[in-house]
Scaffold this motif. Sequence first.
Motif, mmCIF file in Angstrom:
data_model
loop_
_atom_site.group_PDB
_atom_site.id
_atom_site.type_symbol
_atom_site.label_atom_id
_atom_site.label_comp_id
_atom_site.label_asym_id
_atom_site.label_seq_id
_atom_site.Cartn_x
_atom_site.Cartn_y
_atom_site.Cartn_z
ATOM 1 N N ALA A 220 67.969 31.136 82.759
ATOM 2 C CA ALA A 220 66.519 31.210 82.557
ATOM 3 C C ALA A 220 66.160 32.465 81.757
ATOM 4 O O ALA A 220 65.292 32.433 80.875
ATOM 5 C CB ALA A 220 65.797 31.200 83.902
ATOM 6 N N LEU A 221 66.830 33.564 82.059
ATOM 7 C CA LEU A 221 66.588 34.806 81.323
ATOM 8 C C LEU A 221 66.956 34.645 79.856
ATOM 9 O O LEU A 221 66.236 35.098 78.960
ATOM 10 C CB LEU A 221 67.377 35.943 81.970
ATOM 11 N N MET A 222 68.071 34.005 79.581
ATOM 12 C CA MET A 222 68.492 33.783 78.201
ATOM 13 C C MET A 222 67.497 32.902 77.451
ATOM 14 O O MET A 222 67.155 33.173 76.289
ATOM 15 C CB MET A 222 69.879 33.158 78.171
ATOM 16 N N ARG A 223 67.028 31.855 78.084
ATOM 17 C CA ARG A 223 66.055 30.970 77.434
ATOM 18 C C ARG A 223 64.776 31.724 77.099
ATOM 19 O O ARG A 223 64.214 31.586 76.005
ATOM 20 C CB ARG A 223 65.758 29.760 78.332
ATOM 21 N N GLU A 224 64.306 32.533 78.047
ATOM 22 C CA GLU A 224 63.082 33.287 77.839
ATOM 23 C C GLU A 224 63.261 34.335 76.738
ATOM 24 O O GLU A 224 62.384 34.527 75.894
ATOM 25 C CB GLU A 224 62.661 33.962 79.146
ATOM 26 N N ALA A 225 64.414 35.007 76.738
ATOM 27 C CA ALA A 225 64.678 36.019 75.715
ATOM 28 C C ALA A 225 64.727 35.395 74.327
ATOM 29 O O ALA A 225 64.205 35.960 73.354
ATOM 30 C CB ALA A 225 65.987 36.738 76.021
ATOM 31 N N GLU A 226 65.352 34.232 74.212
ATOM 32 C CA GLU A 226 65.422 33.562 72.912
ATOM 33 C C GLU A 226 64.027 33.172 72.446
ATOM 34 O O GLU A 226 63.701 33.308 71.251
ATOM 35 C CB GLU A 226 66.321 32.331 72.989
ATOM 36 N N ALA A 227 63.194 32.710 73.365
ATOM 37 C CA ALA A 227 61.819 32.347 73.005
ATOM 38 C C ALA A 227 61.040 33.584 72.567
ATOM 39 O O ALA A 227 60.267 33.541 71.602
ATOM 40 C CB ALA A 227 61.130 31.679 74.192
ATOM 41 N N ARG A 228 61.235 34.701 73.248
ATOM 42 C CA ARG A 228 60.527 35.927 72.881
ATOM 43 C C ARG A 228 60.954 36.429 71.505
ATOM 44 O O ARG A 228 60.170 37.053 70.793
ATOM 45 C CB ARG A 228 60.792 37.019 73.914
ATOM 46 N N GLY A 229 62.212 36.185 71.139
ATOM 47 C CA GLY A 229 62.689 36.620 69.832
ATOM 48 C C GLY A 229 61.974 35.944 68.685
ATOM 49 O O GLY A 229 61.873 36.507 67.590
ATOM 50 N N GLY A 230 61.464 34.745 68.931
ATOM 51 C CA GLY A 230 60.698 34.029 67.931
ATOM 52 C C GLY A 230 61.485 33.736 66.665
ATOM 53 O O GLY A 230 62.713 33.607 66.680
ATOM 54 N N SER A 231 60.775 33.672 65.553
ATOM 55 C CA SER A 231 61.387 33.292 64.289
ATOM 56 C C SER A 231 62.331 34.359 63.741
ATOM 57 O O SER A 231 63.135 34.074 62.858
ATOM 58 C CB SER A 231 60.300 33.004 63.245
ATOM 59 N N GLU A 232 62.238 35.578 64.260
ATOM 60 C CA GLU A 232 63.113 36.668 63.817
ATOM 61 C C GLU A 232 64.181 36.993 64.861
ATOM 62 O O GLU A 232 64.829 38.043 64.775
ATOM 63 C CB GLU A 232 62.281 37.924 63.522
ATOM 64 N N GLY A 233 64.352 36.119 65.831
ATOM 65 C CA GLY A 233 65.234 36.393 66.949
ATOM 66 C C GLY A 233 66.683 36.628 66.546
ATOM 67 O O GLY A 233 67.261 35.866 65.762
ATOM 68 N N ASP A 234 67.279 37.678 67.097
ATOM 69 C CA ASP A 234 68.661 38.049 66.814
ATOM 70 C C ASP A 234 69.610 37.257 67.710
ATOM 71 O O ASP A 234 69.186 36.573 68.654
ATOM 72 C CB ASP A 234 68.832 39.554 67.063
ATOM 73 N N ASN A 235 70.919 37.347 67.407
ATOM 74 C CA ASN A 235 71.920 36.842 68.345
ATOM 75 C C ASN A 235 71.706 37.522 69.690
ATOM 76 O O ASN A 235 71.357 38.704 69.748
ATOM 77 C CB ASN A 235 73.335 37.187 67.883
ATOM 78 N N LEU A 236 71.919 36.805 70.766
ATOM 79 C CA LEU A 236 71.754 37.400 72.088
ATOM 80 C C LEU A 236 72.869 36.932 73.005
ATOM 81 O O LEU A 236 73.221 35.754 73.029
ATOM 82 C CB LEU A 236 70.386 37.086 72.690
ATOM 83 N N SER A 237 73.457 37.881 73.741
ATOM 84 C CA SER A 237 74.603 37.580 74.604
ATOM 85 C C SER A 237 74.452 38.306 75.924
ATOM 86 O O SER A 237 73.890 39.408 75.984
ATOM 87 C CB SER A 237 75.908 37.998 73.927
ATOM 88 N N LEU A 238 74.994 37.685 76.975
ATOM 89 C CA LEU A 238 74.796 38.216 78.318
ATOM 90 C C LEU A 238 75.987 37.897 79.208
ATOM 91 O O LEU A 238 76.483 36.774 79.213
ATOM 92 C CB LEU A 238 73.531 37.589 78.933
ATOM 93 N N ILE A 239 76.444 38.896 79.953
ATOM 94 C CA ILE A 239 77.348 38.693 81.088
ATOM 95 C C ILE A 239 76.675 39.292 82.305
ATOM 96 O O ILE A 239 76.200 40.432 82.267
ATOM 97 C CB ILE A 239 78.711 39.376 80.876
ATOM 98 N N VAL A 240 76.614 38.534 83.378
ATOM 99 C CA VAL A 240 76.064 39.023 84.644
ATOM 100 C C VAL A 240 77.090 38.773 85.742
ATOM 101 O O VAL A 240 77.614 37.666 85.863
ATOM 102 C CB VAL A 240 74.743 38.324 85.020
ATOM 103 N N VAL A 241 77.367 39.805 86.526
ATOM 104 C CA VAL A 241 78.263 39.682 87.672
ATOM 105 C C VAL A 241 77.516 40.149 88.920
ATOM 106 O O VAL A 241 76.969 41.253 88.948
ATOM 107 C CB VAL A 241 79.535 40.546 87.498
ATOM 108 N N ARG A 242 77.467 39.284 89.933
ATOM 109 C CA ARG A 242 76.997 39.735 91.255
ATOM 110 C C ARG A 242 78.246 40.006 92.089
ATOM 111 O O ARG A 242 79.050 39.106 92.337
ATOM 112 C CB ARG A 242 76.116 38.694 91.936
#
Length: 306
Positions: A220-242
């Motif tokens: 969900a965080l990745m989807r929201e971040a990509e939407a916030r990036g808009g038309s100029e959105g950069d590559n985005l990558s994430l690793i999360v460990v609990r």
Amino acid sequence: MRFTIFQESRKGQRKVNQDRLAYTYSRDTLLLVVADGMGGHAGGEIAAQIAVRLFIERFQQESKPSLKNPLKFLQDSMFRAHQALGSYASQFSMLETPRTTCVACIVQSNYAYWAHVGDSRLYLFRQGGLIGSTKDHSKVQYLLDQGIIGAHEVADHPDRNKIFSCLGGLVEPVIDLSRRTPLRNGDLIVMCTDGLWGVYPQEEMARALTGTPVLKSSPALMREAEARGGSEGDNLSLIVVRWGPETLSDEPTTTITESLGLGEFQTEIDRTLTLTDRKGVQRDLTDDEIERAIAEIQATIKRYKT
């Protein structure tokens, strides 16, 4: 070890994804690594791929099933990746050495250790609060530290993408190492590239990931971040460990490593590569082209992994 892990990379609105990320673990030790190939430098995605693969191969060579000195491993791997990029550029007579940022983390015996070059970040959250993080090797971070600009000016500063340390540059990289940091069950290790943290403030990221199962909150965080990036959105990558057992989910999502034998590893690594033709058009490689590129990369890595 017991942990829940999420990993994803998205292209955003860019033509090519120059981010690379991976994790691998033995019975007693976990390695996480994220690299962001530098746009404007030839073969940024190749640089990121070389860095990530070198970390993975060195880890699987030295973690039997644990590392003698995690911080030394991280530092040495960064330097060897830097050297491998120079070798790769020489091998193919490249006018400019491929470059990348990199952040890597080792978890062993309930302690975390991390190292970074550039502006790919690591955050360590505990109950929604920040207890550890990297500091960018960037011009805006320097201006912020000197009090020349305020925190509210960072996101829109014209020099926000300028960094002073990377792997593959003309000078030796500046490598920052953490202290040995104890982990508690429920702690969150978050590693990401600037395409994510540039649109998601740290406090908001902590709120989004705390109190919700990792495998639900992270996508969900990745989807929201990509939407916030808009038309100029950069590559985005994430690793999360609990860290520790996942107690927030009704489904069995916790990874348990006790059953792994000596010398056994589980690995998840991004295989994506891209090709730039003579007209400057970039496209994804075919499977055969990927295999040839990986063979070339591995030949370079072998000279620097021992």
